[in-house]
Structure formats: C-alpha cells, structure tokens
Design a protein around this motif. Structure first.
Motif, PDB file in Angstrom:
ATOM      1  N   THR A   2       0.730  -1.152  -0.015  1.00  0.00           N
ATOM      2  CA  THR A   2       0.098   0.249   0.080  1.00  0.00           C
ATOM      3  C   THR A   2       0.879   1.283  -0.063  1.00  0.00           C
ATOM      4  OG1 THR A   2      -0.192   0.179   2.323  1.00  0.00           O
ATOM      5  CG2 THR A   2      -1.643  -1.231   1.176  1.00  0.00           C
ATOM      6  N   GLU A   3       0.220   2.229  -0.438  1.00  0.00           N
ATOM      7  CA  GLU A   3       1.061   3.591  -0.471  1.00  0.00           C
ATOM      8  C   GLU A   3       1.176   4.114   0.805  1.00  0.00           C
ATOM      9  OE1 GLU A   3       0.248   8.033  -2.379  1.00  0.00           O
ATOM     10  OE2 GLU A   3      -0.284   6.246  -3.401  1.00  0.00           O
ATOM     11  N   SER A   4       2.152   4.842   1.114  1.00  0.00           N
ATOM     12  CA  SER A   4       2.567   5.219   2.170  1.00  0.00           C
ATOM     13  C   SER A   4       1.472   6.550   2.654  1.00  0.00           C
ATOM     14  CB  SER A   4       4.100   6.119   2.387  1.00  0.00           C
ATOM     15  OG  SER A   4       4.225   6.817   3.742  1.00  0.00           O
ATOM     16  N   PRO A   5       1.169   6.569   3.985  1.00  0.00           N
ATOM     17  CA  PRO A   5      -0.020   7.908   4.246  1.00  0.00           C
ATOM     18  C   PRO A   5       0.698   9.393   4.148  1.00  0.00           C
ATOM     19  CG  PRO A   5       0.727   6.370   6.017  1.00  0.00           C
ATOM     20  CD  PRO A   5       1.455   6.021   5.062  1.00  0.00           C
ATOM     21  N   GLY A   6       2.066   9.348   4.374  1.00  0.00           N
ATOM     22  CA  GLY A   6       2.817  10.565   4.245  1.00  0.00           C
ATOM     23  C   GLY A   6       4.151  10.393   4.727  1.00  0.00           C
ATOM     24  N   THR A   7       4.520  11.429   5.466  1.00  0.00           N
ATOM     25  CA  THR A   7       6.014  11.442   6.053  1.00  0.00           C
ATOM     26  C   THR A   7       5.852  12.027   7.481  1.00  0.00           C
ATOM     27  OG1 THR A   7       6.954  11.819   3.862  1.00  0.00           O
ATOM     28  CG2 THR A   7       8.354  12.307   5.834  1.00  0.00           C
ATOM     29  N   LEU A  18      14.947   9.080  18.827  1.00  0.00           N
ATOM     30  CA  LEU A  18      14.770   9.041  17.255  1.00  0.00           C
ATOM     31  C   LEU A  18      14.500   7.638  16.483  1.00  0.00           C
ATOM     32  CD1 LEU A  18      17.500  11.546  15.925  1.00  0.00           C
ATOM     33  CD2 LEU A  18      15.229  11.889  15.785  1.00  0.00           C
ATOM     34  N   ALA A  19      15.524   6.927  17.122  1.00  0.00           N
ATOM     35  CA  ALA A  19      15.349   5.283  16.717  1.00  0.00           C
ATOM     36  C   ALA A  19      14.035   4.626  16.867  1.00  0.00           C
ATOM     37  CB  ALA A  19      16.336   4.357  17.264  1.00  0.00           C
ATOM     38  N   ALA A  20      13.453   4.910  18.291  1.00  0.00           N
ATOM     39  CA  ALA A  20      12.277   4.306  18.591  1.00  0.00           C
ATOM     40  C   ALA A  20      11.043   4.689  17.670  1.00  0.00           C
ATOM     41  CB  ALA A  20      12.242   4.664  20.208  1.00  0.00           C
ATOM     42  N   LEU A  21      11.135   6.243  17.733  1.00  0.00           N
ATOM     43  CA  LEU A  21       9.940   6.711  16.723  1.00  0.00           C
ATOM     44  C   LEU A  21      10.039   6.334  15.426  1.00  0.00           C
ATOM     45  CD1 LEU A  21       9.608  10.271  18.679  1.00  0.00           C
ATOM     46  CD2 LEU A  21       7.960   8.536  18.860  1.00  0.00           C
ATOM     47  N   GLN A  22      11.285   6.355  15.067  1.00  0.00           N
ATOM     48  CA  GLN A  22      11.195   6.037  13.439  1.00  0.00           C
ATOM     49  C   GLN A  22      10.838   4.520  13.266  1.00  0.00           C
ATOM     50  OE1 GLN A  22      15.429   6.304  11.931  1.00  0.00           O
ATOM     51  NE2 GLN A  22      14.535   5.763   9.861  1.00  0.00           N
ATOM     52  N   MET A  23      11.309   3.455  14.130  1.00  0.00           N
ATOM     53  CA  MET A  23      10.960   2.083  14.019  1.00  0.00           C
ATOM     54  C   MET A  23       9.308   2.115  14.208  1.00  0.00           C
ATOM     55  SD  MET A  23      12.091  -1.190  15.995  1.00  0.00           S
ATOM     56  CE  MET A  23      11.528  -0.743  17.416  1.00  0.00           C
ATOM     57  N   ARG A  24       8.775   2.694  15.077  1.00  0.00           N
ATOM     58  CA  ARG A  24       7.225   2.734  15.334  1.00  0.00           C
ATOM     59  C   ARG A  24       6.205   3.139  14.284  1.00  0.00           C
ATOM     60  NH1 ARG A  24       3.872   1.776  19.395  1.00  0.00           N
ATOM     61  NH2 ARG A  24       4.898   1.763  21.034  1.00  0.00           N
ATOM     62  N   PHE A  25       6.698   4.362  13.528  1.00  0.00           N
ATOM     63  CA  PHE A  25       6.023   4.861  12.347  1.00  0.00           C
ATOM     64  C   PHE A  25       6.529   3.911  11.093  1.00  0.00           C
ATOM     65  CE2 PHE A  25       5.780   8.406  15.123  1.00  0.00           C
ATOM     66  CZ  PHE A  25       4.438   8.798  15.017  1.00  0.00           C
ATOM     67  N   GLU A  26       7.515   3.475  10.942  1.00  0.00           N
ATOM     68  CA  GLU A  26       8.007   2.785   9.637  1.00  0.00           C
ATOM     69  C   GLU A  26       7.251   1.407   9.667  1.00  0.00           C
ATOM     70  OE1 GLU A  26      12.273   4.351   8.281  1.00  0.00           O
ATOM     71  OE2 GLU A  26      12.324   2.479   9.761  1.00  0.00           O
ATOM     72  N   VAL A  27       7.102   0.814  10.779  1.00  0.00           N
ATOM     73  CA  VAL A  27       6.296  -0.738  10.611  1.00  0.00           C
ATOM     74  C   VAL A  27       4.558  -0.257  10.307  1.00  0.00           C
ATOM     75  CG1 VAL A  27       7.981  -1.815  12.279  1.00  0.00           C
ATOM     76  CG2 VAL A  27       5.478  -0.493  13.184  1.00  0.00           C
ATOM     77  N   ARG A  28       4.322   0.965  10.679  1.00  0.00           N
ATOM     78  CA  ARG A  28       2.860   1.039  10.135  1.00  0.00           C
ATOM     79  C   ARG A  28       2.739   1.802   8.834  1.00  0.00           C
ATOM     80  NH1 ARG A  28       3.478   0.901  15.255  1.00  0.00           N
ATOM     81  NH2 ARG A  28       1.779   0.155  16.769  1.00  0.00           N
ATOM     82  N   GLY A  29       3.858   2.049   7.905  1.00  0.00           N
ATOM     83  CA  GLY A  29       3.837   2.401   6.780  1.00  0.00           C
ATOM     84  C   GLY A  29       4.269   3.788   6.243  1.00  0.00           C
ATOM     85  N   TRP A  30       4.707   4.546   7.514  1.00  0.00           N
ATOM     86  CA  TRP A  30       4.938   5.884   7.080  1.00  0.00           C
ATOM     87  C   TRP A  30       6.600   6.024   6.922  1.00  0.00           C
ATOM     88  CZ3 TRP A  30       1.709  10.342   8.079  1.00  0.00           C
ATOM     89  CH2 TRP A  30       0.677  10.109   8.705  1.00  0.00           C
ATOM     90  N   LYS A  31       6.706   7.025   5.983  1.00  0.00           N
ATOM     91  CA  LYS A  31       8.095   7.623   5.499  1.00  0.00           C
ATOM     92  C   LYS A  31       8.621   8.254   6.846  1.00  0.00           C
ATOM     93  CE  LYS A  31       7.007   8.016   0.786  1.00  0.00           C
ATOM     94  NZ  LYS A  31       6.645   9.141  -0.318  1.00  0.00           N
ATOM     95  N   VAL A  32       9.750   8.096   7.203  1.00  0.00           N
ATOM     96  CA  VAL A  32      10.135   8.820   8.398  1.00  0.00           C
ATOM     97  C   VAL A  32      11.622   9.515   8.131  1.00  0.00           C
ATOM     98  CG1 VAL A  32      10.728   8.693  10.703  1.00  0.00           C
ATOM     99  CG2 VAL A  32       8.992   7.145   9.861  1.00  0.00           C
ATOM    100  N   ARG A  33      11.686  10.857   8.346  1.00  0.00           N
ATOM    101  CA  ARG A  33      13.054  11.587   8.435  1.00  0.00           C
ATOM    102  C   ARG A  33      13.031  12.057   9.739  1.00  0.00           C
ATOM    103  NH1 ARG A  33      12.432  15.398   3.098  1.00  0.00           N
ATOM    104  NH2 ARG A  33      14.199  16.163   3.699  1.00  0.00           N
ATOM    105  N   THR A  34      14.542  11.573  10.184  1.00  0.00           N
ATOM    106  CA  THR A  34      14.811  12.052  11.457  1.00  0.00           C
ATOM    107  C   THR A  34      15.933  13.207  11.372  1.00  0.00           C
ATOM    108  OG1 THR A  34      16.444  10.307  11.791  1.00  0.00           O
ATOM    109  CG2 THR A  34      14.355   9.909  12.517  1.00  0.00           C
ATOM    110  N   TYR A  35      15.839  14.111  12.512  1.00  0.00           N
ATOM    111  CA  TYR A  35      16.924  14.998  12.559  1.00  0.00           C
ATOM    112  C   TYR A  35      17.298  15.350  14.087  1.00  0.00           C
ATOM    113  CZ  TYR A  35      15.408  16.393   7.672  1.00  0.00           C
ATOM    114  OH  TYR A  35      15.127  16.238   6.545  1.00  0.00           O
ATOM    115  N   SER A  36      18.542  15.554  14.457  1.00  0.00           N
ATOM    116  CA  SER A  36      18.985  15.302  15.939  1.00  0.00           C
ATOM    117  C   SER A  36      19.091  17.173  16.270  1.00  0.00           C
ATOM    118  CB  SER A  36      20.396  14.760  15.986  1.00  0.00           C
ATOM    119  OG  SER A  36      21.388  14.850  15.255  1.00  0.00           O
TER     120      SER A  36
END
Length: 64
Positions: A2-7, A18-36
C-alpha cells in the motif's frame, strides 16, 4: 504494497528516541525522516505536496 500515508519528521536530540519513533512509524507504513538538531531540520528540503507530520522535542538544545 500500500501507498505510504505520508511522511513523519522527527526532531529530537536523543538518538534512542529518534530510533524508537522511526521504527514505530515505519512498521505502520509511514516514511520517516529524523533530525538531531534544529539546524539540520531547517536546512532540509521537503516536497510540499506530500502530507507531513512533525514531531519535535520541546526541550531541544541549540537553535530552536
């Protein structure tokens, strides 16, 4: 697939968060961009036609 719902953009100075939130959203199909830091987020380019959600640490050090 399915298509990603967004970023989801995550801005946090704690690498574990950053790593925890990235993993949580990616497994649900979201594209994730992280910045420190705020500087790298401000320098980033975004495609404005894509739906974007920003999650930001309110105690971020440096420029915010």
């Amino acid at each position: 697939m399915t298509e990603s719902p967004g970023t989801v953009v995550v801005l946090d100075d704690e690498s574990k968060m950053l790593a925890a939130l990235q993993m949580r959203f990616e497994v649900r199909g979201w594209k994730v961009r992280t910045y420190s830091d705020a500087e790298s987020f401000a320098a980033a380019e975004f495609k404005l036609s894509d739906p974007i959600v920003v999650i930001m640490d309110h105690d971020l050090g440096g420029v915010s």
